[in-house]
Design a protein around this motif. Structure first.
Motif, PDB file in Angstrom:
ATOM      1  N   TYR A 170       0.859  -1.189   0.000  1.00 40.25           N
ATOM      2  CA  TYR A 170       0.000   0.000   0.000  1.00 40.25           C
ATOM      3  C   TYR A 170       0.889   1.231   0.000  1.00 40.25           C
ATOM      4  CZ  TYR A 170      -4.165   2.771   0.761  1.00 40.25           C
ATOM      5  OH  TYR A 170      -5.192   3.658   0.602  1.00 40.25           O
ATOM      6  N   ASP A 171       0.619   2.148  -0.923  1.00 37.03           N
ATOM      7  CA  ASP A 171       1.533   3.247  -1.220  1.00 37.03           C
ATOM      8  C   ASP A 171       1.349   4.424  -0.261  1.00 37.03           C
ATOM      9  OD1 ASP A 171       3.495   4.654  -2.492  1.00 37.03           O
ATOM     10  OD2 ASP A 171       2.241   5.275  -4.181  1.00 37.03           O
ATOM     11  N   LEU A 172       1.613   4.181   1.016  1.00 35.39           N
ATOM     12  CA  LEU A 172       1.502   5.239   2.020  1.00 35.39           C
ATOM     13  C   LEU A 172       2.332   4.856   3.237  1.00 35.39           C
ATOM     14  CD1 LEU A 172      -0.004   7.938   2.550  1.00 35.39           C
ATOM     15  CD2 LEU A 172      -1.657   6.614   3.864  1.00 35.39           C
ATOM     16  N   ASP A 173       3.130   5.806   3.728  1.00 37.05           N
ATOM     17  CA  ASP A 173       3.899   5.571   4.946  1.00 37.05           C
ATOM     18  C   ASP A 173       2.962   5.562   6.148  1.00 37.05           C
ATOM     19  OD1 ASP A 173       6.234   5.422   3.556  1.00 37.05           O
ATOM     20  OD2 ASP A 173       6.818   7.498   3.914  1.00 37.05           O
ATOM     21  N   LEU A 174       3.108   4.568   7.006  1.00 35.43           N
ATOM     22  CA  LEU A 174       2.233   4.397   8.162  1.00 35.43           C
ATOM     23  C   LEU A 174       2.916   4.915   9.427  1.00 35.43           C
ATOM     24  CD1 LEU A 174       0.870   0.822   7.398  1.00 35.43           C
ATOM     25  CD2 LEU A 174      -0.119   3.032   6.792  1.00 35.43           C
ATOM     26  N   PRO A 175       2.131   5.205  10.479  1.00 36.27           N
ATOM     27  CA  PRO A 175       2.715   5.688  11.736  1.00 36.27           C
ATOM     28  C   PRO A 175       3.353   4.548  12.524  1.00 36.27           C
ATOM     29  CG  PRO A 175       0.354   5.446  11.966  1.00 36.27           C
ATOM     30  CD  PRO A 175       0.652   5.178  10.518  1.00 36.27           C
ATOM     31  N   GLU A 176       3.847   4.861  13.716  1.00 32.62           N
ATOM     32  CA  GLU A 176       4.489   3.850  14.558  1.00 32.62           C
ATOM     33  C   GLU A 176       3.483   2.816  15.057  1.00 32.62           C
ATOM     34  OE1 GLU A 176       7.645   3.221  15.817  1.00 32.62           O
ATOM     35  OE2 GLU A 176       8.392   4.560  14.261  1.00 32.62           O
ATOM     36  N   SER A 177       2.256   3.246  15.333  1.00 27.89           N
ATOM     37  CA  SER A 177       1.250   2.352  15.912  1.00 27.89           C
ATOM     38  C   SER A 177      -0.025   2.368  15.069  1.00 27.89           C
ATOM     39  CB  SER A 177       0.923   2.764  17.349  1.00 27.89           C
ATOM     40  OG  SER A 177       2.079   2.730  18.171  1.00 27.89           O
ATOM     41  N   ASP A 244       2.685  -1.857  17.391  1.00 29.64           N
ATOM     42  CA  ASP A 244       3.125  -0.771  18.259  1.00 29.64           C
ATOM     43  C   ASP A 244       4.650  -0.715  18.191  1.00 29.64           C
ATOM     44  OD1 ASP A 244       3.408   1.239  20.068  1.00 29.64           O
ATOM     45  OD2 ASP A 244       2.816   0.070  21.820  1.00 29.64           O
ATOM     46  N   GLY A 245       5.148   0.051  17.233  1.00 30.02           N
ATOM     47  CA  GLY A 245       6.586   0.114  17.031  1.00 30.02           C
ATOM     48  C   GLY A 245       7.135  -1.232  16.596  1.00 30.02           C
ATOM     49  N   ALA A 246       8.089  -1.764  17.365  1.00 28.79           N
ATOM     50  CA  ALA A 246       8.724  -3.033  17.021  1.00 28.79           C
ATOM     51  C   ALA A 246       7.995  -4.240  17.620  1.00 28.79           C
ATOM     52  CB  ALA A 246      10.179  -3.031  17.495  1.00 28.79           C
ATOM     53  N   ARG A 247       6.840  -4.026  18.241  1.00 30.89           N
ATOM     54  CA  ARG A 247       6.075  -5.141  18.810  1.00 30.89           C
ATOM     55  C   ARG A 247       4.754  -5.282  18.073  1.00 30.89           C
ATOM     56  NH1 ARG A 247       8.673  -7.228  22.850  1.00 30.89           N
ATOM     57  NH2 ARG A 247       6.987  -8.699  23.214  1.00 30.89           N
ATOM     58  N   THR A 248       4.376  -6.538  17.827  1.00 31.13           N
ATOM     59  CA  THR A 248       3.134  -6.824  17.103  1.00 31.13           C
ATOM     60  C   THR A 248       2.391  -7.963  17.786  1.00 31.13           C
ATOM     61  OG1 THR A 248       4.118  -6.160  14.985  1.00 31.13           O
ATOM     62  CG2 THR A 248       2.131  -7.521  14.895  1.00 31.13           C
ATOM     63  N   VAL A 249       1.099  -7.748  18.027  1.00 34.57           N
ATOM     64  CA  VAL A 249       0.228  -8.806  18.530  1.00 34.57           C
ATOM     65  C   VAL A 249      -0.562  -9.340  17.340  1.00 34.57           C
ATOM     66  CG1 VAL A 249      -1.565  -9.451  20.173  1.00 34.57           C
ATOM     67  CG2 VAL A 249       0.061  -7.618  20.739  1.00 34.57           C
ATOM     68  N   VAL A 250      -0.564 -10.672  17.166  1.00 31.31           N
ATOM     69  CA  VAL A 250      -1.146 -11.306  15.991  1.00 31.31           C
ATOM     70  C   VAL A 250      -2.426 -12.037  16.377  1.00 31.31           C
ATOM     71  CG1 VAL A 250      -0.749 -12.942  14.104  1.00 31.31           C
ATOM     72  CG2 VAL A 250       1.166 -11.594  15.017  1.00 31.31           C
TER      73      VAL A 250
END
Length: 287
Positions: A170-177, A244-250
């Motif tokens: 997707y052609d858009l930069d996303l935020p940290e969270s 959330d930054g470098a952490r991801t809940v799946v």
């Protein structure tokens, strides 16, 4: 019942323009991101616009701009290419009308006049962005390989040979969270996030009934976790990634699989297919 639902959906959408009316006293201005056809983006508030007027086969509807999540413009009414408007109540098709040739956008640094015909799509900040693939074309996506086609409200990816480069970002930069939602169906496919092109990313890869979470610059071989999973009753895997930054809940089908510390910190997210054919739907990023 199906006919009633179809009528309800068709009754709520339209083409590419906004209804001009003064904002109500005390209402917060709606911050939007305009995607321009030349590839640029413009963020700000649209002056004098409080709602969208939708032309449908069954009459006109007025939708407050505050209830809109996004709008993607069709090519033309003559080609029967409908607009797609995502609202808080659902997704609708039709033609937006209004007669304005240009919109005044307050960027905070000045007011710019944007021709209506130059607008490719619009997203309301804070309500989510993405693609439900209800309109043909992939203008908001960057393809790195493979064949991708939108048809009948879903996206199909195809690669007869197999390769790591069959991706669509997707052609858009996303935020940290943010929260990333997507539905996928098939085998040897998945979603990516934290991507910097193809050089570094996080990948949730579905293969033979298991999800594999890969990450980093050597993401093809760096597996952090493996989960056995089952599809939803509709045949899709309903994914939710809480980033959330470098952490991801799946999550899969609203079942929490685990929390992972990833290594990629890029700003893009998208879709992955290793080989064969895969189906994707309802790609949504909620901020």
């Amino acid at each position: 019942m199906k006919k009633i639902l179809l009528l309800s959906l068709l009754t709520f959408l339209s083409l590419p323009v906004f209804a001009q009316s003064d904002e109500e006293p005390g209402e917060e201005p709606v911050l939007v991101v305009l995607h321009i056809r030349n590839g640029s983006r413009l963020q700000g508030t649209i002056k004098g616009v409080a709602s969208l007027i939708l032309k449908t086969p069954y009459g006109r509807l007025t939708i407050p701009l505050a209830d809109v999540r996004s709008w993607t413009r069709g090519d033309s009414e003559e080609d029967e290419q409908e607009d797609v408007v995502r609202t808080r109540q659902g997704t609708f098709k039709g033609w937006l009308i209004n007669g304005l040739e240009a919109y005044e956008v307050d960027t905070g640094f000045g007011i710019l006049s944007v021709p209506a015909e130059s607008i490719r799509s619009l997203h309301v900040r804070g309500t989510g962005l993405g693609d439900d693939f209800e309109i043909s074309g992939l203008d908001n996506w960057q393809s790195f390989g493979g064949t991708w086609q939108v048809s009948a409200g879903t996206l199909t990816g195809y690669d007869p040979n197999g390769g790591y480069n069959t991706q669509l970002h997707y052609d858009l930069d996303l935020p940290e969270s943010y929260v990333l939602r997507c539905k996928i169906r098939g085998d040897n496919l998945g979603v990516v996030w934290g991507a910097e092109g193809l050089s570094s990313m996080n990948l949730l890869w579905l293969s033979s009934g298991s999800f594999y979470l890969r990450t980093g610059t050597n993401w093809q071989n760096n597996n952090l976790a493996t989960w056995s999973v089952s599809p939803h009753s509709d045949g899709f895997y309903h994914l939710r990634l809480e980033v959330d930054g470098a952490r991801t809940v799946v999550f899969n089908n609203d079942i929490r699989l685990g929390e992972i510390a990833t290594t990629s910190t890029g700003r893009r997210a998208g879709l992955f297919l290793y080989s064969g054919t895969g189906t994707f739907d309802d790609f949504l990023v909620e901020q």
